[in-house]
Scaffold this active site. Structure first.
Site, short mmCIF file in Angstrom:
data_model
loop_
_atom_site.label_atom_id
_atom_site.label_comp_id
_atom_site.label_asym_id
_atom_site.label_seq_id
_atom_site.Cartn_x
_atom_site.Cartn_y
_atom_site.Cartn_z
N LYS A 10 -2.56 7.16 1.11
CA LYS A 10 -2.14 7.60 2.73
C LYS A 10 -1.22 8.36 3.01
O LYS A 10 0.06 8.48 2.81
CB LYS A 10 -1.82 6.25 2.97
CG LYS A 10 -1.96 6.25 4.83
CD LYS A 10 -1.85 4.55 5.39
CE LYS A 10 -2.06 4.76 6.64
NZ LYS A 10 -3.18 5.26 7.59
N GLU A 27 -15.37 6.77 6.82
CA GLU A 27 -14.42 6.49 7.78
C GLU A 27 -14.28 7.52 8.75
O GLU A 27 -14.44 8.69 8.29
CB GLU A 27 -13.11 6.74 6.95
CG GLU A 27 -12.62 7.70 6.41
CD GLU A 27 -11.05 7.04 5.44
OE1 GLU A 27 -10.74 6.15 5.27
OE2 GLU A 27 -11.23 8.22 4.47
N ARG A 52 0.81 -0.87 0.20
CA ARG A 52 0.31 0.10 -0.18
C ARG A 52 0.79 0.82 0.00
O ARG A 52 0.61 2.32 -0.75
CB ARG A 52 -0.92 -0.16 1.32
CG ARG A 52 -2.09 0.96 0.88
CD ARG A 52 -2.75 0.90 2.18
NE ARG A 52 -2.50 1.48 3.75
CZ ARG A 52 -3.01 1.50 4.85
NH1 ARG A 52 -4.55 0.91 5.04
NH2 ARG A 52 -2.88 1.35 5.59
#
Length: 319
Positions: free
Chosen positions: A176, A209, A79
């Protein structure tokens, strides 16, 4: 002159003397800028002109080490690699070399449980927004103590509320990145309100989220539901939890697994609501905006998923 003009030696001494409570949890730091490891918290610094600092121009991962095993190691690094690729940052080294350095840094402090805070930045080279001013990408790794939630939180559950902070654009939400201002504001919001987490909501009222964690529900029909991944960060722990949840489908304890939108009404009527994250594992939600969720305590599905996840950690990569 009222302000001291420090020599390099004096500045280093002042850095070493700086201390505050959080530093007690900082165990070691590796930096490509030095190509070495330091264990003195005051020396755990990065160049001020690194784009990571003045633009939030970098990506990161938080990775858990439990009993000497790195949980979801490959998933986190992949990721990280994907996030870097999406914003045009080349990793400063191969993933295999990164794994080796991580292992050496953890070994250097001799701990079995830790939280790895791994950053890849655009690198130093100027204060403009031009990414091509940076000399090269950098990697910074900080090993900190692993702070787990008390067991009471899993038995009694936590409280959540709706966030007033606008959600990120779906393209950015899936990266991210170190530009976490919305996430910081969400955490500030929950602390100011005296609740555990706030959840952001899109214009259609769909729940997305938390600040650093995913929300999922067990609906009235017994389906374990997560929001569509195209508009949230693809949580590594959430994905693994859903893979493990297939065991509950096979045993008939849940009806199935779904990825779809859900709203406030769905949260309020859910059999169970859960927050899932690297440091949380599977944490039951028992209060939403002051109203009880489900039984008001840890539900059977949250309990079993948490047990499955923690058992899974015993098979993680050994440092």
């Amino acid at each position: 002159m009222s302000v001291a003009l420090l020599t390099a030696e004096q500045a280093r001494a002042k850095l070493a003397d700086k201390n505050y409570p959080a530093q007690q949890t900082y165990l070691a730091m590796y930096s490509t800028w030095w190509d070495g490891i330091v264990t003195e918290p005051g020396m755990m610094v990065v160049p001020i002109d690194d784009h990571l600092v003045h633009r939030g121009d970098g990506v990161f991962e938080a990775i858990k080490v439990v009993n000497g095993r790195v949980f979801l190691f490959e998933e986190h690094l992949r990721r990280l690699e994907n996030s870097a690729k999406l914003i045009g940052i080349s990793l400063p080294m191969s993933l295999d070399k990164m794994k080796s350095i991580i292992a050496e840094t953890v070994t250097a402090v001799g701990v079995k449980d830790a939280l790895l805070r791994l950053y890849v930045s655009r690198g130093p080279g100027g204060f403009t927004t031009n990414p091509y001013d940076s000399v090269s990408s950098q990697m910074y790794l900080v090993v900190t103590t692993l702070k787990l939630l008390p067991s009471e939180k899993y038995q009694q559950g936590v409280s959540i509320g709706k966030s007033s902070v606008p959600p990120k654009d779906p393209t950015l939400a899936r990266i991210k990145s170190c530009n976490y201002l919305p996430n910081v504001l969400m955490k500030k919001e929950s602390v100011d309100r005296g609740i555990d987490f706030t959840i952001n909501v899109d214009e259609q009222g769909n729940f997305l989220e938390g600040s650093t964690e995913n929300i999922v529900i067990l609906d009235q029909d017994g389906f374990l539901v997560r929001p569509p991944l195209h508009q949230i960060l693809k949580g590594t722990t959430m994905i693994r939890t859903f893979e493990l949840a297939e065991k509950l489908v096979k045993s008939g304890k849940i009806s199935g697994i779904q990825e779809r939108n859900f709203t406030e009404a769905d949260v309020k009527s859910a059999k169970e609501v859960m927050m899932i994250g690297t440091t949380l594992d599977v944490l039951p939600v028992t209060v939403y905006e002051g109203s009880k969720i489900g039984s008001g305590s840890q539900g059977p599905v949250a309990k079993e998923l948490n047990e499955l996840l923690r058992e899974d950690m015993k098979n993680a990569v050994l440092i």
